[in-house]
Design a protein around this motif. Sequence first.
Motif, PDB file in Angstrom:
ATOM      1  N   ALA A 192     -51.056 -25.801  31.589  1.00 26.24           N
ATOM      2  CA  ALA A 192     -51.468 -27.163  31.262  1.00 26.24           C
ATOM      3  C   ALA A 192     -51.899 -27.955  32.495  1.00 26.24           C
ATOM      4  N   GLN A 193     -51.260 -27.716  33.638  1.00 23.79           N
ATOM      5  CA  GLN A 193     -51.577 -28.501  34.830  1.00 23.79           C
ATOM      6  C   GLN A 193     -52.635 -27.842  35.710  1.00 23.79           C
ATOM      7  N   SER A 194     -53.051 -26.639  35.367  1.00 24.42           N
ATOM      8  CA  SER A 194     -54.058 -25.951  36.165  1.00 24.42           C
ATOM      9  C   SER A 194     -55.412 -26.649  36.061  1.00 24.42           C
ATOM     10  N   PHE A 237     -48.170 -33.474  28.621  1.00 25.75           N
ATOM     11  CA  PHE A 237     -49.597 -33.218  28.867  1.00 25.75           C
ATOM     12  C   PHE A 237     -50.384 -33.583  27.609  1.00 25.75           C
ATOM     13  N   PRO A 238     -50.502 -34.869  27.302  1.00 23.61           N
ATOM     14  CA  PRO A 238     -51.107 -35.311  26.032  1.00 23.61           C
ATOM     15  C   PRO A 238     -52.585 -34.969  25.894  1.00 23.61           C
ATOM     16  N   ASP A 239     -53.266 -34.702  26.997  1.00 21.46           N
ATOM     17  CA  ASP A 239     -54.694 -34.376  26.934  1.00 21.46           C
ATOM     18  C   ASP A 239     -54.949 -32.878  26.838  1.00 21.46           C
ATOM     19  N   GLN A 240     -53.912 -32.087  26.826  1.00 21.38           N
ATOM     20  CA  GLN A 240     -54.023 -30.628  26.746  1.00 21.38           C
ATOM     21  C   GLN A 240     -53.868 -30.175  25.297  1.00 21.38           C
ATOM     22  N   ASP A 241     -54.748 -29.314  24.807  1.00 20.10           N
ATOM     23  CA  ASP A 241     -54.606 -28.751  23.467  1.00 20.10           C
ATOM     24  C   ASP A 241     -53.757 -27.488  23.514  1.00 20.10           C
ATOM     25  N   GLU A 255     -44.398 -31.046  15.997  1.00 24.55           N
ATOM     26  CA  GLU A 255     -44.981 -32.315  15.557  1.00 24.55           C
ATOM     27  C   GLU A 255     -45.506 -33.098  16.754  1.00 24.55           C
ATOM     28  N   SER A 256     -46.653 -32.672  17.264  1.00 24.89           N
ATOM     29  CA  SER A 256     -47.323 -33.358  18.364  1.00 24.89           C
ATOM     30  C   SER A 256     -48.809 -33.463  18.046  1.00 24.89           C
ATOM     31  N   ASP A 257     -49.415 -34.546  18.489  1.00 26.22           N
ATOM     32  CA  ASP A 257     -50.821 -34.777  18.164  1.00 26.22           C
ATOM     33  C   ASP A 257     -51.756 -33.781  18.831  1.00 26.22           C
ATOM     34  N   ASN A 258     -51.282 -33.086  19.862  1.00 23.78           N
ATOM     35  CA  ASN A 258     -52.135 -32.142  20.577  1.00 23.78           C
ATOM     36  C   ASN A 258     -51.739 -30.690  20.352  1.00 23.78           C
ATOM     37  N   VAL A 259     -50.995 -30.425  19.258  1.00 25.23           N
ATOM     38  CA  VAL A 259     -50.572 -29.064  18.928  1.00 25.23           C
ATOM     39  C   VAL A 259     -51.025 -28.701  17.525  1.00 25.23           C
ATOM     40  N   ALA A 260     -51.701 -27.560  17.397  1.00 26.91           N
ATOM     41  CA  ALA A 260     -52.016 -26.993  16.082  1.00 26.91           C
ATOM     42  C   ALA A 260     -50.989 -25.901  15.804  1.00 26.91           C
ATOM     43  N   SER A 261     -50.321 -25.994  14.666  1.00 25.73           N
ATOM     44  CA  SER A 261     -49.248 -25.056  14.324  1.00 25.73           C
ATOM     45  C   SER A 261     -49.719 -24.096  13.243  1.00 25.73           C
ATOM     46  N   TYR A 262     -49.438 -22.813  13.451  1.00 27.31           N
ATOM     47  CA  TYR A 262     -49.806 -21.774  12.484  1.00 27.31           C
ATOM     48  C   TYR A 262     -48.524 -21.117  11.981  1.00 27.31           C
ATOM     49  N   VAL A 263     -48.302 -21.192  10.681  1.00 27.94           N
ATOM     50  CA  VAL A 263     -47.102 -20.613  10.080  1.00 27.94           C
ATOM     51  C   VAL A 263     -47.508 -19.646   8.977  1.00 27.94           C
ATOM     52  N   PHE A 264     -46.611 -18.716   8.678  1.00 27.35           N
ATOM     53  CA  PHE A 264     -46.892 -17.653   7.720  1.00 27.35           C
ATOM     54  C   PHE A 264     -45.832 -17.619   6.625  1.00 27.35           C
TER      55      PHE A 264
END
Length: 387
Positions: free
Chosen positions: A122-124, A150-154, A163-172
């Motif tokens: 994230a910081q790289s 790191f709110p600007d990092q996807d 539950e974060s605005d910058n995280v996409a969660s994939y569940v099965f």
Amino acid sequence: MSRDIDRRTFVKGASAAGIVGLAGCTGGPEDDGSSGNGDGSTDEPTDTEATSDEGTGAGGSAEGSAELNVGMVYATGGLGDGSFNDQAQTGIKQSAEEFDVSYDESQPGSVSEFATYQQQYAQSTDPDYGLVSCIGFLQADALSETSGNFPDQDFMIVDSVVESDNVASYVFAEHEGSFLVGQLAGILTSQSFSAGSGSTQSDSTSVGFVGGVESSLIQKFEAGYKAGVKHANSDVDIKTTYVGDFNDPSGGQEAALAMYNDGADIVYHAAGNTGTGVFQAAQEAGCFAIGVDQDQSKTRSNYADVILASMVKRVDTAVYNAVEAKVNGEFQSGSTVALGLEQEGVAAVYGAELGSEISSDVKTQISESRQSIIDGGLEVPQTPGEL
């Protein structure tokens, strides 16, 4: 925000990953064509990829000129597990082949290292990682903190919801696919069935489940499996053991041998590389096993003579679709993508060597259950306590 992945997108991702036949296309378990190198190892990265093994940190030699740089943080157990991590690597490799994408890989040795690798990516700034892919539910706690810092990092995570605005969660819907292999085990343990190096005896109706780390996620595998077994035959005895590790083949072997010696003739594992020991025990005992995540009759081909089926989970498609969405400017941060039988995110796949020995009548029963789950006629529990 929650959404189901559409069929068109899934099939595109799945076919890109080398799928030959999906259970959902025929209504029952099929060979999914998932491949490793036969022994569960993986190919070396090409020169368009960069790797950072455990302890080397992020960055590596990823090409800064690529349209997208992706940081891969794998689950404990690492690559070469012939299962969960290897399936994720298939997805990023295919992404690198199809898009202008470069990637680095990190293999944490323990849960305590997840935050370090997530933060390093994230910081790289050289290269700048447009997406950090976190593989496995055990990363959720670390990612909850990292994503806030790191709110600007996807980020994307597999197997948990952050539950974060910058995280996409994939569940099965692991419980749905596990129901089908459980039903298969329940049917075959009630018969006298021989194939490859294994056999069952109709007068000893007992099966087993070996989990890695006991958690709500792995309990979904357990609950679905047990429900499927009982759907086939309510009198079957089901033994359960959690080894406490996803990378302990000797522990898996010991746990499974105890079950086989106590009368079980089929054991299903949801234990990562620990499951390799389950296959070893099946061969030693002359019994059967059921694999997980990939078609393990191929990724662990040395044990194909005892692997009846595998509960395949399309982790590769989750990774692929997240990268594709990022490349196309369609990445949905804060979303949850659910993948079950209906979306062909999970499937029961018959073993490459033993599948042809399973009767059409048994396969028809499995197929009918699959459709019933999709249609809502069969509700599959997600926790053992619901049984």
